[in-house]
Design a protein around this motif. Sequence first.
Motif, mmCIF file in Angstrom:
data_model
loop_
_atom_site.group_PDB
_atom_site.id
_atom_site.type_symbol
_atom_site.label_atom_id
_atom_site.label_comp_id
_atom_site.label_asym_id
_atom_site.label_seq_id
_atom_site.Cartn_x
_atom_site.Cartn_y
_atom_site.Cartn_z
ATOM 1 N N VAL A 9 1.100 -1.384 0.128
ATOM 2 C CA VAL A 9 -0.456 -0.077 0.137
ATOM 3 C C VAL A 9 0.767 1.603 0.198
ATOM 4 C CG1 VAL A 9 -0.578 -0.257 2.725
ATOM 5 C CG2 VAL A 9 -1.825 1.379 1.005
ATOM 6 N N CYS A 10 2.013 0.933 0.831
ATOM 7 C CA CYS A 10 2.787 2.794 0.884
ATOM 8 C C CYS A 10 3.437 2.666 -0.623
ATOM 9 C CB CYS A 10 3.284 2.450 1.966
ATOM 10 S SG CYS A 10 3.542 2.114 3.774
ATOM 11 N N GLY A 11 3.941 1.412 -1.145
ATOM 12 C CA GLY A 11 4.620 2.135 -2.232
ATOM 13 C C GLY A 11 4.135 2.576 -3.353
ATOM 14 N N LEU A 12 2.455 1.806 -3.696
ATOM 15 C CA LEU A 12 1.835 2.082 -4.230
ATOM 16 C C LEU A 12 1.295 3.638 -4.575
ATOM 17 C CD1 LEU A 12 0.472 -1.462 -5.178
ATOM 18 C CD2 LEU A 12 1.680 -0.418 -6.634
ATOM 19 N N ALA A 13 1.067 3.645 -3.372
ATOM 20 C CA ALA A 13 -0.394 5.508 -2.982
ATOM 21 C C ALA A 13 1.609 5.961 -3.772
ATOM 22 C CB ALA A 13 -0.395 5.254 -1.355
ATOM 23 N N ALA A 14 2.264 6.021 -2.327
ATOM 24 C CA ALA A 14 3.643 6.971 -3.133
ATOM 25 C C ALA A 14 3.600 7.454 -4.514
ATOM 26 C CB ALA A 14 4.942 6.160 -2.386
ATOM 27 N N ALA A 15 3.576 6.578 -5.584
ATOM 28 C CA ALA A 15 3.538 6.339 -7.039
ATOM 29 C C ALA A 15 2.857 6.819 -7.119
ATOM 30 C CB ALA A 15 3.879 5.244 -7.382
ATOM 31 N N TYR A 16 1.663 6.752 -6.886
ATOM 32 C CA TYR A 16 0.594 7.265 -6.884
ATOM 33 C C TYR A 16 0.150 8.887 -7.331
ATOM 34 C CZ TYR A 16 -4.343 8.708 -8.031
ATOM 35 O OH TYR A 16 -5.896 9.476 -8.499
ATOM 36 N N GLU A 17 1.013 9.599 -6.041
ATOM 37 C CA GLU A 17 0.921 10.255 -5.720
ATOM 38 C C GLU A 17 1.801 11.290 -6.529
ATOM 39 O OE1 GLU A 17 -1.813 12.092 -4.442
ATOM 40 O OE2 GLU A 17 -2.968 9.822 -3.204
ATOM 41 N N LEU A 18 2.655 10.510 -6.551
ATOM 42 C CA LEU A 18 3.903 11.170 -7.469
ATOM 43 C C LEU A 18 3.322 11.220 -8.920
ATOM 44 C CD1 LEU A 18 7.099 9.527 -5.782
ATOM 45 C CD2 LEU A 18 6.952 11.769 -5.976
ATOM 46 N N ALA A 19 3.024 10.390 -9.339
ATOM 47 C CA ALA A 19 2.682 10.063 -10.247
ATOM 48 C C ALA A 19 0.847 11.578 -10.972
ATOM 49 C CB ALA A 19 1.411 9.185 -11.102
ATOM 50 N N ARG A 20 0.229 12.075 -9.998
ATOM 51 C CA ARG A 20 -0.468 12.923 -9.225
ATOM 52 C C ARG A 20 0.327 14.318 -10.268
ATOM 53 N NH1 ARG A 20 -3.221 13.446 -5.092
ATOM 54 N NH2 ARG A 20 -4.884 15.672 -6.313
ATOM 55 N N ARG A 21 1.712 14.511 -9.671
ATOM 56 C CA ARG A 21 1.979 15.930 -9.231
ATOM 57 C C ARG A 21 3.591 15.871 -10.380
ATOM 58 N NH1 ARG A 21 1.445 14.136 -4.424
ATOM 59 N NH2 ARG A 21 0.808 15.158 -2.817
ATOM 60 N N GLY A 22 2.954 14.851 -11.405
ATOM 61 C CA GLY A 22 3.641 14.769 -13.021
ATOM 62 C C GLY A 22 5.383 13.922 -12.323
ATOM 63 N N GLU A 23 5.452 13.366 -11.956
ATOM 64 C CA GLU A 23 6.688 13.149 -11.755
ATOM 65 C C GLU A 23 6.800 11.876 -11.574
ATOM 66 O OE1 GLU A 23 9.540 14.417 -10.461
ATOM 67 O OE2 GLU A 23 8.601 16.360 -9.365
ATOM 68 N N PRO A 24 8.395 11.101 -12.589
ATOM 69 C CA PRO A 24 7.863 9.954 -13.202
ATOM 70 C C PRO A 24 8.712 8.350 -11.628
ATOM 71 C CG PRO A 24 10.131 11.040 -13.975
ATOM 72 C CD PRO A 24 9.247 11.661 -13.356
ATOM 73 N N ALA A 25 8.426 7.260 -11.327
ATOM 74 C CA ALA A 25 8.731 6.727 -10.354
ATOM 75 C C ALA A 25 8.417 5.417 -10.910
ATOM 76 C CB ALA A 25 7.857 7.065 -9.434
ATOM 77 N N ILE A 26 9.231 4.240 -10.249
ATOM 78 C CA ILE A 26 9.296 3.239 -11.001
ATOM 79 C C ILE A 26 9.229 2.768 -9.384
ATOM 80 C CG2 ILE A 26 10.249 1.180 -11.909
ATOM 81 C CD1 ILE A 26 11.607 3.187 -13.578
ATOM 82 N N VAL A 27 7.892 1.165 -8.967
ATOM 83 C CA VAL A 27 7.955 0.624 -8.328
ATOM 84 C C VAL A 27 8.670 -0.935 -8.898
ATOM 85 C CG1 VAL A 27 6.287 -0.647 -6.834
ATOM 86 C CG2 VAL A 27 5.517 1.608 -7.539
ATOM 87 N N LEU A 28 9.439 -1.348 -7.544
ATOM 88 C CA LEU A 28 10.495 -2.475 -7.504
ATOM 89 C C LEU A 28 9.574 -2.941 -6.839
ATOM 90 C CD1 LEU A 28 13.857 -1.167 -8.348
ATOM 91 C CD2 LEU A 28 12.189 -2.283 -9.904
ATOM 92 N N GLU A 29 8.750 -4.593 -7.137
ATOM 93 C CA GLU A 29 8.406 -5.881 -5.913
ATOM 94 C C GLU A 29 8.650 -7.277 -7.064
ATOM 95 O OE1 GLU A 29 7.236 -7.873 -4.244
ATOM 96 O OE2 GLU A 29 6.282 -5.785 -4.072
ATOM 97 N N ARG A 30 9.713 -7.972 -6.303
ATOM 98 C CA ARG A 30 9.831 -9.049 -5.911
ATOM 99 C C ARG A 30 8.795 -9.722 -6.224
ATOM 100 N NH1 ARG A 30 12.360 -11.538 -0.307
ATOM 101 N NH2 ARG A 30 10.922 -11.137 0.853
ATOM 102 N N GLY A 31 7.988 -10.028 -5.733
ATOM 103 C CA GLY A 31 6.925 -10.934 -6.070
ATOM 104 C C GLY A 31 5.749 -10.386 -6.905
ATOM 105 N N ARG A 32 4.757 -11.351 -5.958
ATOM 106 C CA ARG A 32 3.566 -10.901 -6.547
ATOM 107 C C ARG A 32 3.124 -9.496 -5.663
ATOM 108 N NH1 ARG A 32 -1.826 -11.127 -4.450
ATOM 109 N NH2 ARG A 32 -1.069 -12.591 -3.078
#
Length: 315
Positions: A9-32
């Motif tokens: 939840v924290c990684g996805l929420a941070a990436a989403y809020e960055l996207a709303r600000r026009g900031e590119p972000a990549i989320v890395l996940e080792r599993g599902r």
Amino acid sequence: MIVIVGAGVCGLAAAYELARRGEPAIVLERGRPFGEQSTGLARIFRIAHRRAALCRLALRARAGWQRWEDELGAGRLLGSEGFIAAGACDEVAAAMTEAAASFRRVDGAEIATRIPFAAPPWEAGVLDPLGGSLRIRRALSALARRVDVRSGDVVSVSDDGEVSLADGGVLRGDRVLICAGARTPALFGPLAIEFAPHTRFTYAGADATGAACLSAPEGYGLPLGSTGRWAFGQEVPDPATVRALFPGLSPVGRVDCVTIRAPWLDTGGDGWTVARRARVVGFVGANLMKFGPLLGELLARAALEEDLPEALTGI
């Protein structure tokens, strides 16, 4: 570019809020994605905490959940079932009073009415009318569709933002957010926290739809959205206690995740810690789901600003 380690939840929420600000972000996940601490269909949302600061932050987070309902187009995310803190509840009442949060005291009869399949032994509790069951899988699935999630097993993160992967690949971020749950201390450094296995069972046998969420000395329970099923978690599984509390219910499933022990958690096991080293921010905590939208905003700011937000560090 900002690199985020962990698609909970924290990684996805941070990436989403960055996207709303026009900031590119990549989320890395080792599993599902959302397959470890954030796994499962539902979680409890509550304003009721044992610290007024957490009550105030939960009020802000509730507005965030309502905003996500409007923005994500995934349907209802926050239920209106209410939340009951049963048993010894004076600490919760005091914190909610200090935070100017709505609540009222209830007796055992009302607890039984709000959770009709229960045989509650508690004589009193606190009703948080703004609490309810969060549709977590629905929310996190919608977030994951709106951000850049990539498969990658991160093995190390250097102070200059270099992220090394198990397959030999390397990414370099202007900032790196480590929100990897139990793996966060290994990637960031010591954060005064211990992890232990935790199991939450799902029960059937009565329609739990609309029942209030519950926290009690014996454990915590919640309806799983509109499935009609009831989930109940305990630090140490005790089937006899569950049978006594909820006669007629039978276990039909389980969710295995982790629980957290740390000196900075409140007496209810809620809270988080955050630290920065050079370009890297490490974040970890317990019972974070209900704060998801707010933590996304605060972690996005932590990635973009020189100073960590006060609301993130003041817990």
